[in-house]
Design a protein around this motif. Structure first.
Motif, PDB file in Angstrom:
ATOM      1  N   THR A  31       0.816  -1.222   0.000  1.00  0.00           N
ATOM      2  CA  THR A  31       0.000   0.000   0.000  1.00  0.00           C
ATOM      3  C   THR A  31       0.847   1.269   0.000  1.00  0.00           C
ATOM      4  OG1 THR A  31      -0.148   0.012   2.421  1.00  0.00           O
ATOM      5  CG2 THR A  31      -1.863  -1.194   1.221  1.00  0.00           C
ATOM      6  N   VAL A  32       2.172   1.099   0.047  1.00  0.00           N
ATOM      7  CA  VAL A  32       3.079   2.251   0.056  1.00  0.00           C
ATOM      8  C   VAL A  32       3.681   2.418  -1.334  1.00  0.00           C
ATOM      9  CG1 VAL A  32       5.111   3.306   1.106  1.00  0.00           C
ATOM     10  CG2 VAL A  32       3.623   1.827   2.481  1.00  0.00           C
ATOM     11  N   GLY A  33       3.607   3.642  -1.866  1.00  0.00           N
ATOM     12  CA  GLY A  33       4.164   3.900  -3.188  1.00  0.00           C
ATOM     13  C   GLY A  33       5.670   3.678  -3.239  1.00  0.00           C
ATOM     14  N   GLU A  34       6.168   3.426  -4.456  1.00  0.00           N
ATOM     15  CA  GLU A  34       7.589   3.090  -4.617  1.00  0.00           C
ATOM     16  C   GLU A  34       8.496   4.244  -4.203  1.00  0.00           C
ATOM     17  OE1 GLU A  34       9.142   0.228  -5.257  1.00  0.00           O
ATOM     18  OE2 GLU A  34       7.131  -0.627  -5.091  1.00  0.00           O
ATOM     19  N   GLU A  35       8.109   5.476  -4.534  1.00  0.00           N
ATOM     20  CA  GLU A  35       8.953   6.634  -4.196  1.00  0.00           C
ATOM     21  C   GLU A  35       9.046   6.814  -2.686  1.00  0.00           C
ATOM     22  OE1 GLU A  35       9.187  11.450  -5.092  1.00  0.00           O
ATOM     23  OE2 GLU A  35       7.879  10.159  -6.299  1.00  0.00           O
ATOM     24  N   LEU A  36       7.905   6.677  -2.010  1.00  0.00           N
ATOM     25  CA  LEU A  36       7.883   6.822  -0.560  1.00  0.00           C
ATOM     26  C   LEU A  36       8.611   5.668   0.120  1.00  0.00           C
ATOM     27  CD1 LEU A  36       6.830   8.823   1.502  1.00  0.00           C
ATOM     28  CD2 LEU A  36       4.724   7.475   1.678  1.00  0.00           C
ATOM     29  N   ARG A  37       8.422   4.472  -0.434  1.00  0.00           N
ATOM     30  CA  ARG A  37       9.114   3.292   0.122  1.00  0.00           C
ATOM     31  C   ARG A  37      10.621   3.476   0.041  1.00  0.00           C
ATOM     32  NH1 ARG A  37       7.302  -1.790   0.653  1.00  0.00           N
ATOM     33  NH2 ARG A  37       5.535  -1.325  -0.715  1.00  0.00           N
TER      34      ARG A  37
END
Length: 339
Positions: A31-37
């Motif tokens: 549920t976490v976007g790749e950029e934020l991850r």
């Protein structure tokens, strides 16, 4: 004063995200976007943050730990199996808990129960115990995925095995081609797959040439070096000793060679020898020992992959059995029979 370890709050504050976001990244949530991850993971590396493994295990209901029970870890083949399986498991975030049974069925059972009490997620097992109904029930009641290594029981478990029948048949045919007929086969109890398959390959080689098998030449006991020594000593001292010996077990070769040396016999002038499994002993002995061999590293990688598939629910309930090819490598330890 020692510097305090960074906490999940420190990671969240530095990355500019919520504690919940950091938690979801740590737990592999999609549920976490790749950029934020990527931003959170970069912060974790910068702060050298180490998540609480116990807390993560409680949330996930998994320990990310796999058990592996082998007979004797000091055997190079077993060590290569363990190294290869560990590489596969580590890439998936799992740790390998390795234990040594010393070929003792009671120790094997104790280790299985002890691993289960530690809530491991799966087991790779080359059972030395005979898998009777009681043992089968115990394994089934563990409630975790199990992969059996070079075994065919329990039937409901995934398995990776070597084609010992083919390798042993090729080895026996090689000796028959050299004029040997009194060929002693030393191997484990026929209830265990490798022993049973080696006996089948041995018989097939004789049958292929229309020759009758001398049942007295088939010796079953254990795969251990000490048993190889005792049995070899006995048969080499008989009135009609074999002209060739096949050590049908990884550990047996050293015992067979010790027995040959104890009687001041020469390899291959007095006795031809064939071993099982790649080893430094077989390779560097003078002369080098002919072997029935297979890739222990590949076996370890496949076993770990099969187990990961089960633990991550990537396959259906049908058990999968992978058969690795075996090869026969002729070296200087065999020569023409001197009957």
């Amino acid at each position: 004063m020692p510097q305090e370890k960074p906490t999940i709050r420190d990671v969240a504050r530095t990355a500019g995200v919520s504690i919940g976001t950091v938690s979801r990244v740590l737990n592999g949530s999609n549920t976490v976007g790749e950029e934020l991850r990527a931003k959170v993971l970069d912060t974790i590396r910068q702060l050298d943050f180490e998540p609480n493994a116990a807390a993560q295990s409680m949330r996930r209901r998994t320990t990310l730990t796999v058990g592996c029970i082998v007979r004797e870890i000091v055997i190079p083949a077993m060590a290569e199996f363990a190294r290869s399986s560990q590489r596969v498991l580590e890439k998936a975030g799992y740790s390998l808990l390795l234990s040594n049974s010393d070929g003792r069925p009671e120790t094997e059972i104790q280790l299985i129960k002890r691993m289960h009490s530690r809530q491991i997620d799966g087991i790779m097992l080359g059972a030395y115990s005979s898998v009777d109904q009681q043992f089968d029930d115990m394994l089934k009641n563990l409630g975790i995925p199990i992969v059996v290594v070079d075994r065919d029981k329990p039937f409901w478990a995934d398995a990776v095995v070597a084609d010992h029948a083919k390798g042993l048949q090729a080895a026996t045919e090689h000796l028959l081609d050299l004029g040997h007929e009194r060929i002693a086969l030393l191997t484990g109890q026929p209830q265990i797959l490798p022993a049973r398959e080696r006996i089948r390959g041995y018989r097939a080689a004789f049958e292929k040439r229309g020759l009758k098998v001398d049942e007295k030449m088939i010796h079953t006991g254990s795969f251990l070096s000490a048993d190889g020594f005792r049995t070899s000593s006995m048969i080499l001292g008989s009135r009609t000793p074999p002209t060739a010996i096949i050590a049908g077990g990884i550990e047996m070769l050293s015992g067979v060679i010790r027995a040959v040396r104890a009687r001041n016999l020469s390899i291959p002038d007095d006795i031809s020898i064939i071993g099982a499994g790649q080893s430094e002993l077989a390779e560097f002995h003078v002369p080098a020992i002919s072997i029935e061999g297979w890739d222990h590293g590949e076996m370890g990688s496949i076993a770990a992959s099969l187990l990961l598939d089960r633990m991550l629910d990537r396959v259906d309930a049908e058990p999968r059995h992978v058969v690795l090819p075996t090869t026969f490598t002729a070296r200087g330890s065999t020569s023409l029979a001197k009957n």
